[in-house]
Design an enzyme around this catalytic site. Structure first.
Site: not given
Ligand code: NOJ
Length: 550
Positions: A95, A196, A249, A323-324
């Site tokens: 990541d 990210d 992402e 994870h989000d």
């Molecule tokens: C996306 C990540 O998946 C998340 O967990 C993070 O808080 C934000 N980007 C900021 O890096």
């Protein structure tokens, strides 16, 4: 490496398996579980960040890109992990958090100490003439996107937490440093990279105010220069690797941009994570609300992306969980009455689409939201800010908690359930986040007598053995149906019909006349049905899924 038949597994290291009893998952814990991972026959593992970090945003606030945080282990552990995974034909995807770094990073510290070279690494700006903040942008974690830059009277930009300072990609020295990071990990044998929030790196240098009633994200998302930066990143780093796999992402992106990000001849990325299909239980587009999901919006989102990406020659990452996100099973399935069937139905929908499927740790055993009873059980920075905000808006404790229970990122960050011993077999110490009290859902039980894990194994097997799944085009069927999401995949004269009942009620489903009576092979059924020809109608059971190859 061809992308289309690959399946990627996501590990959240902090919550996977703790080998040393400190309550935090670690790299040696992952090594210990390789035999389990191997059983799924996945091709690559995406690891959430385990680099040195104060952990204000669980590792997305990186203070040193080149070292493993001692919380998770050592560089020797990492090298052993890469080697052992390679022996098992599993690749590593790291990541890369390159939009921002921690305010504990040496670059930010030097900037703060007055070093002008490093000040140019960040967006540091004076207040406006009237003393107000440099612009009206808001942080994605609540509040303004600006924090005081020490005692200088200036401010620095942070689109996320105030300890995550945005890096200024316009500065070639910043890009050079970030490319060096990617190449450092490539030299360690890493061939996969997840970038990210990579579509917000192209902020307009003027940092103009968002017009009234306009979300500030529109000012910095998907700016044309992102494509230029990604081409440069590709060329100077992973693009030199013929079998690299990359995923960006993409926050609030568009189909057109995502096609451009992923078309092979554009030399940017292999695929993108997009989120439209997960925003279908947001009231008026707001995450911190609690409403039932909108089935028609969900189907339209999946359908539009499938068609758009396919027509444009782009490539999507396919996922329900990460994870989000709260668990998809708790959002779109029925975790109480039909946990297995709804887990399998959701898996079928995603794995048989066009794109590369991702499985988030615990999805393959049907994990569900923990529904903590106290706000103090939650630890995520975004969650706690949201709770305060909801309380400020006047919601009662219980209403605010109900929203948090449904939407918090901690839902999927609970420790992986290995067995039904103390702390679900995750740690011998005190887990950093409370596991859900749900001993019946765990790996040991699932491997012993469960049906979800073998179902995932089968879906992965199918993708690898039926080119129609990996390579076929996509077409919707009967998109308006109130209860069923059906689609077909087409490849070299063959058709794969995929029919999914999204609800706990039975349904009678009429199959397209053109297929009725044709010889068929049942590739998968979560009710063990076996059709040898396409029937006129199907009597669908709750959350039934069926795939017929014609
Ligand atoms: C996306 C990540 O998946 C998340 O967990 C993070 O808080 C934000 N980007 C900021 O890096």
């Amino acid at each position: 490496m061809s992308l289309a038949d690959k399946v990627i597994y996501q590990i959240y290291p902090k919550s996977f398996y703790d080998s040393n009893g400190d309550g935090i998952g670690d790299l040696r814990g992952i090594i210990a579980k390789i035999p389990y991972l191997k059983k799924l026959n996945i091709d690559m593992i995406w690891f959430n960040p385990f680099f040195v970090s104060p952990q204000n945003d669980n590792g997305y606030d990186i203070a040193n890109y080149y070292e493993i945080d001692p919380l998770f282990g050592t560089m020797a552990d990492f090298e052993e992990l890469v080697a052992k995974l390679a022996q098992n034909h599993i690749g590593v995807m790291l990541d890369m958090v390159l939009n921002h770094c921690s305010t504990d990073h040496i670059w930010f510290k030097k900037a703060l100490a007055g070093d002008e070279y490093y000040q140019k690494f960040f967006y540091i700006r004076k207040p406006k003439a009237d003393g107000s903040l440099p612009n009206n942008w808001t942080s994605k974690f609540g509040g303004p996107a600006w924090a005081p830059f020490g005692k200088t009277g200036k401010y620095y930009l942070h689109l996320y937490d105030k300890t995550q300072a945005d890096l200024d990609w316009h500065n070639p020295a910043v890009r050079k440093e970030l490319f060096k990071v990617v190449n450092f990990w490539r030299d360690k044998g890493v061939k996969g990279f997840r970038f990210d929030v990579i579509n917000v790196i192209g902020k307009d240098e003027k940092l103009t105010d968002a017009p009234k009633n306009t979300a500030s994200k529109l000012m910095y998302t998907d700016q044309p220069i992102v494509h230029q930066y990604l081409k440069e990143l590709n060329q100077k780093t992973f693009g030199q690797e013929p079998d690299a796999i990359t995923v960006g992402e993409m926050s609030s992106t568009t189909v057109a941009n995502s096609v451009a990000y992923t078309r092979k001849d554009n030399h940017e990325l292999s695929m993108v994570f997009t989120f439209h299909h997960l925003k279908v239980d947001y009231q008026n587009g707001q995450k911190w609300t609690k409403i039932p999901f909108d089935f028609s919006a969900l189907k339209n989102a999946l359908n539009n992306w499938q068609i758009g990406m396919s027509q444009g020659g782009g490539w999507n990452a396919l996922f329900w969980n990460n994870h989000d996100q709260p668990w998809a099973l708790s959002r779109f399935g029925d975790p109480i009455h039909f946990r297995e069937k709804s887990a399998e139905m959701l898996a079928t929908v995603m794995h048989l689409l066009r794109g590369t499927p991702y499985i988030y740790q615990g999805e393959e055993i049907g994990m569900i939201n923990p529904n903590y009873q106290k706000i103090t059980d939650y630890v995520d920075v975004e969650t706690l800010n949201a709770y305060d905000e909801l309380k400020k808006q006047g919601l009662s404790d219980s209403k605010a908690l109900a929203i948090i229970q449904a939407k918090s990122r901690d839902n999927s960050r609970t420790p992986m359930h290995w067995d039904n011993t103390v702390n679900v077999g995750f740690t011998t110490g005190t887990p950093w986040l409370k596991p859900k009290d749900q001993e019946q859902i765990n790996v040991a039980a699932e491997l012993d007598h469960g049906e979800i894990f073998p179902y995932y194994q089968k879906l992965i097997y199918l993708r690898k053995h039926y080119p129609i799944i990996a390579k076929g085009s996509y077409e919707p069927i009967d998109l308006e149906h109130p209860q069923v999401f059906a689609y077909c995949r087409l490849y070299r004269g063959q058709t794969l019909l995929v029919i999914n009942n999204f609800y706990g009620q039975k349904a009678t489903y009429g199959l397209p006349a053109s297929y009725q009576g044709q010889k068929a092979q049942t590739l998968i059924s979560n009710y063990d049905k076996n059709f040898q020809e396409v029937p006129k109608t199907l009597a669908l059971q709750p959350y039934e899924s069926l795939a017929l190859l014609i």
